[in-house]
Design an enzyme around this catalytic site. Structure first.
Site, PDB file in Angstrom:
ATOM      1  N   SER A   1      39.222  36.507  41.510  1.00 44.09           N
ATOM      2  CA  SER A   1      38.450  37.256  42.666  1.00 44.09           C
ATOM      3  C   SER A   1      38.804  36.742  43.999  1.00 44.09           C
ATOM      4  O   SER A   1      38.618  37.579  45.091  1.00 44.09           O
ATOM      5  CB  SER A   1      37.002  37.298  42.506  1.00 44.09           C
ATOM      6  N   MET A   2      39.537  35.666  44.010  1.00 47.19           N
ATOM      7  CA  MET A   2      39.902  35.229  45.407  1.00 47.19           C
ATOM      8  C   MET A   2      41.430  35.135  45.525  1.00 47.19           C
ATOM      9  O   MET A   2      42.171  34.681  46.338  1.00 47.19           O
ATOM     10  CB  MET A   2      39.489  33.761  45.671  1.00 47.19           C
TER      11      MET A   2
END
Length: 101
Positions: free
Chosen positions: A36-37
């Site tokens: 997600s990052m």
């Protein structure tokens, strides 16, 4: 003889107490569990989350990476654990008053 001396026990107690205090007040290690990052952080990357800046110096601003505990409806919580890995690591893309398109 004894396996541990009183000095050994005292040293262990001090080490555990100091490390717990540091994790609760100053900084704690975290790891990135998902993509997600990405591309800023990859799965398995490790970072140190310092806890002093937002408490005493300034509020989070756009571009900062923050770590927070999600609200009750997002993730099921079973009990209080200050060292829980059940946190979100996200970048701030907007602040109050900004419009996200």
């Amino acid at each position: 003889g004894n396996f541990l001396s009183w000095y050994d026990v005292e040293t262990i107690v001090w080490a555990l107490g100091l490390s717990t205090a540091i994790r609760l007040v100053l900084a704690e290690p975290r790891y990135i569990p998902s993509l997600s990052m990405y591309p800023s952080f990859d799965i398995g990357d490790r970072l140190i989350a310092e806890k002093v800046t937002y408490r005493f110096q300034r509020a989070p601003i756009r571009g900062d990476v923050i770590i927070f505990t999600p609200s009750e409806g997002v993730v099921k919580k079973t009990y209080f654990n200050p060292f829980s890995d059940n946190v979100f690591i996200k970048r701030i893309v907007a602040t109050e008053g900004d419009t996200v398109e």
